[in-house]
Design an enzyme around this catalytic site. Sequence first.
Site, mmCIF file in Angstrom:
data_model
loop_
_atom_site.group_PDB
_atom_site.id
_atom_site.type_symbol
_atom_site.label_atom_id
_atom_site.label_comp_id
_atom_site.label_asym_id
_atom_site.label_seq_id
_atom_site.Cartn_x
_atom_site.Cartn_y
_atom_site.Cartn_z
ATOM 1 N N ALA A 272 6.696 41.450 -21.183
ATOM 2 C CA ALA A 272 7.657 40.397 -20.862
ATOM 3 C C ALA A 272 8.424 39.923 -22.090
ATOM 4 C CB ALA A 272 6.926 39.226 -20.203
ATOM 5 N N CYS B 193 -3.800 31.946 -41.732
ATOM 6 C CA CYS B 193 -3.905 30.536 -42.149
ATOM 7 C C CYS B 193 -3.856 29.610 -40.937
ATOM 8 C CB CYS B 193 -2.751 30.161 -43.077
ATOM 9 S SG CYS B 193 -2.698 30.977 -44.674
ATOM 10 N N CYS C 257 -2.723 36.276 -47.121
ATOM 11 C CA CYS C 257 -1.514 35.888 -47.843
ATOM 12 C C CYS C 257 -1.795 35.128 -49.134
ATOM 13 C CB CYS C 257 -0.591 35.050 -46.956
ATOM 14 S SG CYS C 257 -1.179 33.365 -46.630
ATOM 15 N N CYS D 32 -2.624 36.284 -19.147
ATOM 16 C CA CYS D 32 -1.799 36.215 -17.942
ATOM 17 C C CYS D 32 -2.513 36.842 -16.757
ATOM 18 C CB CYS D 32 -0.451 36.875 -18.183
ATOM 19 S SG CYS D 32 -0.541 38.624 -18.609
ATOM 20 N N CYS E 112 0.607 32.072 -43.122
ATOM 21 C CA CYS E 112 0.591 33.254 -42.255
ATOM 22 C C CYS E 112 -0.237 32.943 -41.010
ATOM 23 C CB CYS E 112 0.038 34.461 -43.008
ATOM 24 S SG CYS E 112 -1.764 34.447 -43.236
ATOM 25 N N PHE F 152 -4.801 39.556 -30.041
ATOM 26 C CA PHE F 152 -4.800 39.139 -31.431
ATOM 27 C C PHE F 152 -5.256 40.247 -32.382
ATOM 28 C CE2 PHE F 152 -4.098 34.902 -29.891
ATOM 29 C CZ PHE F 152 -3.326 34.343 -30.909
ATOM 30 N N ARG G 225 8.620 39.631 -14.241
ATOM 31 C CA ARG G 225 8.949 38.984 -15.511
ATOM 32 C C ARG G 225 9.414 39.953 -16.601
ATOM 33 N NH1 ARG G 225 3.810 40.307 -15.270
ATOM 34 N NH2 ARG G 225 2.581 40.819 -17.130
#
Length: 338
Positions: A34, A169, A243, A181, A166, A127, A66
């Site tokens: 989407a 963080c 970072c 979803c 980042c 993730f 969608r």
Amino acid sequence: MDNRYYKQELCSFVGEQGQKNISKKHVLIVGMGALGSANAEMLVRAGIGTLTIVDRDYVEWSNLHRQQLYSEADCNEVIPKAVAAKRRLSAINSEVKINDFVMDADNINLPPLLKDADIIIDASDNFDIRFILNDLSQKFHIPFIFGSCVASYGMTYTIIPGKTPCLHCLLKKIPMTGATCDHVGVINPIVQMIATHQVTECIKLLVEDFDSLRKTFLSIDLWKNQNYTFRVDKAKSAECLSCGSDATYPYLHYETQTKTSVLCGRNTVQLRPPTHSSFSLERLEAKLNKFHIVKRNPYLLTCEFESCRFVFFQDGRVFIHGIDDVLKAKKLYYSLIG
């Protein structure tokens, strides 16, 4: 009027020079669901020079409400999203160079795609990939525009290496929902809203209007009429492994990678081969056809086995639909393939 970008150039913050900048830039979008569809279409219509799109999945009926680039015909033909997206995007603007990749984005196959990339847009659904993108952004000093949405809720943030916190963080400071979803659903308006913010930030970067970038983390719930912005300057950590001053980019290391995964609540397991090499769907079809009903197109092969549906991709990945147990999925896989 032959100039398709005339109305865009009339905007003082774009202008002719800004449009020239846009036409010379390269954006990488990871995920063509989407958010990816919406981001890609807006950027192609805006006249981006080069667009690279990456997705591991194919078009299904549940996508159509969608994911705006796809059609019923794409579902019927079981077309990979990256392929279907390129077809539609090229029809919208033939001037844009579009690189499409049907593959599972990871720490090995993404770095080559970042050559000459000016911006990374996150349109992924997990993730694992986002942390990889975050570390690649920091390692190669490429701006990274995070985005996520579920139900009527969405969030986005623009990450500038060396200047802003980042994603690594932020996760210590910003609560992230664990819902997907497939568990709680999603409505199209929140997708369009988050994609709009992502593309607007992207265009600011493309025309090099860095002072206009949003400095805050944005959170929106359309259904509850809520809109929040958070200042996150203080979230940046000198000790951050992604970072900080002694960054090690932990999510680019082999041991942090997921080799098997259950796909976003879909009762589906994905298995990935240990090496990144393509194999012949034609030979696989010849082997399986002796005992099973097999369907193949130029991009993937499907087969029914033990009440599960197997989908094989050219890069060696396989989706096993109808199961969410990784160990059982592996057993079925080896029973089928040998």
